[in-house]
Design an enzyme around this catalytic site. Sequence first.
Site, PDB file in Angstrom:
ATOM      1  N   CYS A  43       0.818  -1.220   0.000  1.00  0.00           N
ATOM      2  CA  CYS A  43       0.000   0.000   0.000  1.00  0.00           C
ATOM      3  C   CYS A  43       0.851   1.268   0.000  1.00  0.00           C
ATOM      4  O   CYS A  43       0.727   2.112  -0.884  1.00  0.00           O
ATOM      5  CB  CYS A  43      -0.916  -0.033   1.213  1.00  0.00           C
ATOM      6  SG  CYS A  43      -1.885   1.450   1.417  1.00  0.00           S
ATOM      7  N   ALA A 119      11.044 -13.947   6.751  1.00  0.00           N
ATOM      8  CA  ALA A 119      10.702 -14.927   7.784  1.00  0.00           C
ATOM      9  C   ALA A 119      10.265 -16.244   7.151  1.00  0.00           C
ATOM     10  O   ALA A 119       9.504 -16.243   6.187  1.00  0.00           O
ATOM     11  CB  ALA A 119       9.576 -14.382   8.659  1.00  0.00           C
ATOM     12  N   GLY A 183      -5.752  -5.782 -18.939  1.00  0.00           N
ATOM     13  CA  GLY A 183      -6.621  -5.897 -17.769  1.00  0.00           C
ATOM     14  C   GLY A 183      -7.251  -4.562 -17.424  1.00  0.00           C
ATOM     15  O   GLY A 183      -6.543  -3.596 -17.144  1.00  0.00           O
ATOM     16  N   ILE A 187      -6.784  -1.130 -11.054  1.00  0.00           N
ATOM     17  CA  ILE A 187      -5.372  -0.728 -11.097  1.00  0.00           C
ATOM     18  C   ILE A 187      -4.972  -0.368 -12.529  1.00  0.00           C
ATOM     19  O   ILE A 187      -4.348   0.665 -12.781  1.00  0.00           O
ATOM     20  CB  ILE A 187      -4.463  -1.826 -10.504  1.00  0.00           C
ATOM     21  CG1 ILE A 187      -4.754  -1.995  -9.002  1.00  0.00           C
ATOM     22  CG2 ILE A 187      -2.985  -1.482 -10.707  1.00  0.00           C
ATOM     23  CD1 ILE A 187      -3.971  -3.101  -8.306  1.00  0.00           C
ATOM     24  N   GLU A 206      -8.849  -5.997 -22.642  1.00  0.00           N
ATOM     25  CA  GLU A 206      -9.566  -6.652 -21.541  1.00  0.00           C
ATOM     26  C   GLU A 206     -10.259  -7.906 -22.078  1.00  0.00           C
ATOM     27  O   GLU A 206     -10.961  -7.847 -23.091  1.00  0.00           O
ATOM     28  CB  GLU A 206     -10.581  -5.651 -20.934  1.00  0.00           C
ATOM     29  CG  GLU A 206     -11.672  -6.237 -20.067  1.00  0.00           C
ATOM     30  CD  GLU A 206     -11.173  -6.993 -18.837  1.00  0.00           C
ATOM     31  OE1 GLU A 206     -10.253  -6.500 -18.158  1.00  0.00           O
ATOM     32  OE2 GLU A 206     -11.712  -8.090 -18.571  1.00  0.00           O
ATOM     33  N   VAL A 270      -3.722  -7.941 -14.216  1.00  0.00           N
ATOM     34  CA  VAL A 270      -4.833  -8.895 -14.323  1.00  0.00           C
ATOM     35  C   VAL A 270      -5.206  -9.443 -12.938  1.00  0.00           C
ATOM     36  O   VAL A 270      -5.794 -10.507 -12.827  1.00  0.00           O
ATOM     37  CB  VAL A 270      -4.477 -10.047 -15.295  1.00  0.00           C
ATOM     38  CG1 VAL A 270      -4.408  -9.532 -16.721  1.00  0.00           C
ATOM     39  CG2 VAL A 270      -3.160 -10.730 -14.901  1.00  0.00           C
ATOM     40  N   GLY A 271      -4.854  -8.715 -11.909  1.00  0.00           N
ATOM     41  CA  GLY A 271      -5.248  -9.116 -10.560  1.00  0.00           C
ATOM     42  C   GLY A 271      -4.051  -9.334  -9.657  1.00  0.00           C
ATOM     43  O   GLY A 271      -2.895  -9.219 -10.079  1.00  0.00           O
ATOM     44  N   ALA A 319      -6.602  -2.092   1.535  1.00  0.00           N
ATOM     45  CA  ALA A 319      -5.800  -1.724   2.698  1.00  0.00           C
ATOM     46  C   ALA A 319      -6.650  -1.519   3.956  1.00  0.00           C
ATOM     47  O   ALA A 319      -6.262  -1.932   5.051  1.00  0.00           O
ATOM     48  CB  ALA A 319      -5.025  -0.440   2.381  1.00  0.00           C
ATOM     49  N   HIS A 443     -24.187  23.123   2.301  1.00  0.00           N
ATOM     50  CA  HIS A 443     -24.386  23.629   0.945  1.00  0.00           C
ATOM     51  C   HIS A 443     -23.294  24.641   0.628  1.00  0.00           C
ATOM     52  O   HIS A 443     -22.947  25.440   1.484  1.00  0.00           O
ATOM     53  CB  HIS A 443     -25.756  24.308   0.857  1.00  0.00           C
ATOM     54  CG  HIS A 443     -26.015  24.919  -0.489  1.00  0.00           C
ATOM     55  ND1 HIS A 443     -26.348  24.151  -1.582  1.00  0.00           N
ATOM     56  CD2 HIS A 443     -25.987  26.210  -0.909  1.00  0.00           C
ATOM     57  CE1 HIS A 443     -26.513  24.951  -2.620  1.00  0.00           C
ATOM     58  NE2 HIS A 443     -26.294  26.196  -2.242  1.00  0.00           N
TER      59      HIS A 443
HETATM   60  C1  FAD Z   1      -1.105  -0.216  -7.702  1.00  0.00           C
HETATM   61  C2  FAD Z   1      -1.966  -0.553  -6.505  1.00  0.00           C
HETATM   62  C3  FAD Z   1      -2.904   0.349  -6.056  1.00  0.00           C
HETATM   63  C4  FAD Z   1      -3.690   0.060  -4.947  1.00  0.00           C
HETATM   64  N1  FAD Z   1      -4.605   0.982  -4.535  1.00  0.00           N
HETATM   65  C5  FAD Z   1      -5.352   0.736  -3.449  1.00  0.00           C
HETATM   66  C6  FAD Z   1      -6.263   1.711  -2.960  1.00  0.00           C
HETATM   67  O1  FAD Z   1      -6.397   2.796  -3.530  1.00  0.00           O
HETATM   68  N2  FAD Z   1      -6.972   1.431  -1.843  1.00  0.00           N
HETATM   69  C7  FAD Z   1      -6.834   0.233  -1.194  1.00  0.00           C
HETATM   70  O2  FAD Z   1      -7.502   0.025  -0.179  1.00  0.00           O
HETATM   71  N3  FAD Z   1      -5.988  -0.711  -1.635  1.00  0.00           N
HETATM   72  C8  FAD Z   1      -5.242  -0.487  -2.740  1.00  0.00           C
HETATM   73  N4  FAD Z   1      -4.350  -1.430  -3.161  1.00  0.00           N
HETATM   74  C9  FAD Z   1      -4.297  -2.723  -2.436  1.00  0.00           C
HETATM   75  C10 FAD Z   1      -3.506  -2.585  -1.123  1.00  0.00           C
HETATM   76  O3  FAD Z   1      -2.206  -2.163  -1.425  1.00  0.00           O
HETATM   77  C11 FAD Z   1      -3.508  -3.901  -0.388  1.00  0.00           C
HETATM   78  O4  FAD Z   1      -4.834  -4.337  -0.188  1.00  0.00           O
HETATM   79  C12 FAD Z   1      -2.828  -3.791   0.974  1.00  0.00           C
HETATM   80  O5  FAD Z   1      -1.509  -3.348   0.845  1.00  0.00           O
HETATM   81  C13 FAD Z   1      -2.852  -5.150   1.698  1.00  0.00           C
HETATM   82  O6  FAD Z   1      -2.194  -5.044   2.920  1.00  0.00           O
HETATM   83  P1  FAD Z   1      -1.539  -6.331   3.598  1.00  0.00           P
HETATM   84  O7  FAD Z   1      -1.017  -5.870   4.908  1.00  0.00           O
HETATM   85  O8  FAD Z   1      -2.462  -7.469   3.567  1.00  0.00           O
HETATM   86  O9  FAD Z   1      -0.334  -6.759   2.640  1.00  0.00           O
HETATM   87  P2  FAD Z   1       0.840  -5.974   1.918  1.00  0.00           P
HETATM   88  O10 FAD Z   1       0.614  -4.531   1.885  1.00  0.00           O
HETATM   89  O11 FAD Z   1       1.060  -6.691   0.632  1.00  0.00           O
HETATM   90  O12 FAD Z   1       2.080  -6.205   2.878  1.00  0.00           O
HETATM   91  C14 FAD Z   1       2.647  -7.462   3.106  1.00  0.00           C
HETATM   92  C15 FAD Z   1       4.078  -7.258   3.562  1.00  0.00           C
HETATM   93  O13 FAD Z   1       4.575  -8.488   4.045  1.00  0.00           O
HETATM   94  C16 FAD Z   1       5.949  -8.623   3.670  1.00  0.00           C
HETATM   95  N5  FAD Z   1       6.245 -10.055   3.691  1.00  0.00           N
HETATM   96  C17 FAD Z   1       5.573 -11.041   3.041  1.00  0.00           C
HETATM   97  N6  FAD Z   1       6.072 -12.234   3.368  1.00  0.00           N
HETATM   98  C18 FAD Z   1       7.093 -12.011   4.231  1.00  0.00           C
HETATM   99  C19 FAD Z   1       7.996 -12.848   4.905  1.00  0.00           C
HETATM  100  N7  FAD Z   1       7.943 -14.187   4.786  1.00  0.00           N
HETATM  101  N8  FAD Z   1       8.919 -12.285   5.695  1.00  0.00           N
HETATM  102  C20 FAD Z   1       8.979 -10.930   5.848  1.00  0.00           C
HETATM  103  N9  FAD Z   1       8.147 -10.083   5.241  1.00  0.00           N
HETATM  104  C21 FAD Z   1       7.206 -10.620   4.440  1.00  0.00           C
HETATM  105  C22 FAD Z   1       5.996  -7.995   2.281  1.00  0.00           C
HETATM  106  O14 FAD Z   1       7.307  -7.565   1.975  1.00  0.00           O
HETATM  107  C23 FAD Z   1       5.027  -6.824   2.448  1.00  0.00           C
HETATM  108  O15 FAD Z   1       5.688  -5.639   2.826  1.00  0.00           O
HETATM  109  C24 FAD Z   1      -3.534  -1.178  -4.266  1.00  0.00           C
HETATM  110  C25 FAD Z   1      -2.575  -2.095  -4.710  1.00  0.00           C
HETATM  111  C26 FAD Z   1      -1.802  -1.797  -5.807  1.00  0.00           C
HETATM  112  C27 FAD Z   1      -0.780  -2.790  -6.262  1.00  0.00           C
END
Ligand code: FAD
Length: 464
Positions: A43, A119, A183, A187, A206, A270-271, A319, A443
């Site tokens: 995020c 980890a 896609g 995004i 798409e 594409v997701g 997020a 307003h």
């Molecule tokens: C381009 C883009 C735009 C987006 N825009 C939005 C938006 O506008 N609004 C919104 O709500 N969401 C948006 N999202 C989605 C959002 O980023 C995610 O839903 C959110 O970051 C998920 O949070 P999370 O904590 O589950 O995982 P993540 O943010 O993916 O964090 C997981 C973390 O775990 C770490 N990690 C993983 N495995 C290990 C391990 N074994 N050891 C140590 N570290 C590890 C990774 O390095 C990472 O930093 C967007 C995503 C993208 C790609």
Amino acid sequence: MKDISCTVLVVGAGPGGYVAAIRAGQLGLDTVIVEAKRPGGTCLNVGCIPSKALIHAADEFLKIREMAQGKRTPGIRLETPSFDLSACRDWKDGIVNRLTNGVAGLLKKERVKTVEGWATFRDGKTVEVTTATGPQVIRAEHVIIATGSEPVTLPSLPFGGRVISSTEALALPTPPERLVVVGAGYIGLELGTAFRKLGSDVTIVEATDRILPLYDADLTRPVANRLHDLGIAVHLGAKARGMAGGEALLVETADGSEARFPADAVLVTVGRRPLTEGWGREELALDMDGQFIAIDEHCRTSMRGIYAVGDVTGEPMLAHRAMAQGEMVAEIIAGEKRAWDKVSIPAVCFTDPEIVTAGLSPEQARAAGLEIKTGQFPFQANGRAMTTEIEEGFVRIVARADNHLVLGLQAVGTGVSELSSSFSLALEMGCRLEDVAATIHAHPTLSEAIPEAALRTLGHALHI
Ligand SMILES: Cc1cc2nc3c(=O)[nH]c(=O)nc-3n(C[C@H](O)[C@H](O)[C@H](O)COP(=O)(O)OP(=O)(O)OC[C@H]3O[C@@H](n4cnc5c(N)ncnc54)[C@H](O)[C@@H]3O)c2cc1C
């Protein structure tokens, strides 16, 4: 290195993990968080924040360019503007740094220990972290898995060279002359639109027969119109087959013929898929829910003492869902009585115009067997929209026909993302149409369309 023992271990410092760790720290739990990259996860580093910074810059640039061409706000005269993407990137990186440093500071303030490295689970209570200075073993009473997600790859279009993911797209030094986006989810559309506004020639491919397939046609129509007006070519029912000669995307079009789209960059959006491999899941006995880790309403996995939050646990991969889960799990571990009972998780597409949804659409409510009343109020009848040159869009409300309980709110229009808070509040508070209609909205604001939509559903809108 000496082993670490703690009460709570969080793996992954994205929005799900870092919020869980901050809250656990606030509650006095001895907490360790492990992160392989930078605090803030997808995020803050390569997702929500940098993409919105780029979208903002692109919007501003287009606005100024159109003003210089005499196309916008009467009375404003400008010289022809120019755009420097690398300067914009420095500004965007500055915002990201401020936020990630902020997260690191908040973790420190709550006495959460951060371990940098990857980890890997040895068993349900133990991980080994590969750090810059060697392996670090951590043992914990409670574990929160917050490993997040990664972009889905297409076997015919592996990332590398001209084929890029959103992460590389957000770090480009100059806008690509010809960008093909594969896609048309949020995004792809957000980034494709931003690059078009910065001067790229953009084509969207798409596979399904519509853009933003998760949203209904009334909401997506203004976005489709805008893509057309901006000169973005959209090919629906078209399948990307791979690169041809390294410089063009090979596409099977809707009529079955073959086309080549020359591209300096091919952005594949594409997701995203949950990150469930590479960290020793095989050492654990976790039940899965399809590709996600299965959780209950307390974010408990099938293994005692192991919780999971965020993208790794399911849709919507957003997020704010991850953060709400993280906060809840920390409180559960601290002994508080909490359960996941959210009425709505709002979703925003920062497209042009923006789309915001919370709760059920009319289609979803009917599919759930509910008898509904629904009405919408167009921004053409809203004074604030006119003064800010917003032409298209509306607010829509969905309620039960019998007792008028609000089931869902949706909007499309410039700047409607900020309406998401009212939408969620109305749903969480169990508002009825009459409550929404009786709330005085300032307003002139776009938000006046919310009570008007409620009044219209009740049969007596005032301004239409
Ligand atoms: C381009 C883009 C735009 C987006 N825009 C939005 C938006 O506008 N609004 C919104 O709500 N969401 C948006 N999202 C989605 C959002 O980023 C995610 O839903 C959110 O970051 C998920 O949070 P999370 O904590 O589950 O995982 P993540 O943010 O993916 O964090 C997981 C973390 O775990 C770490 N990690 C993983 N495995 C290990 C391990 N074994 N050891 C140590 N570290 C590890 C990774 O390095 C990472 O930093 C967007 C995503 C993208 C790609």
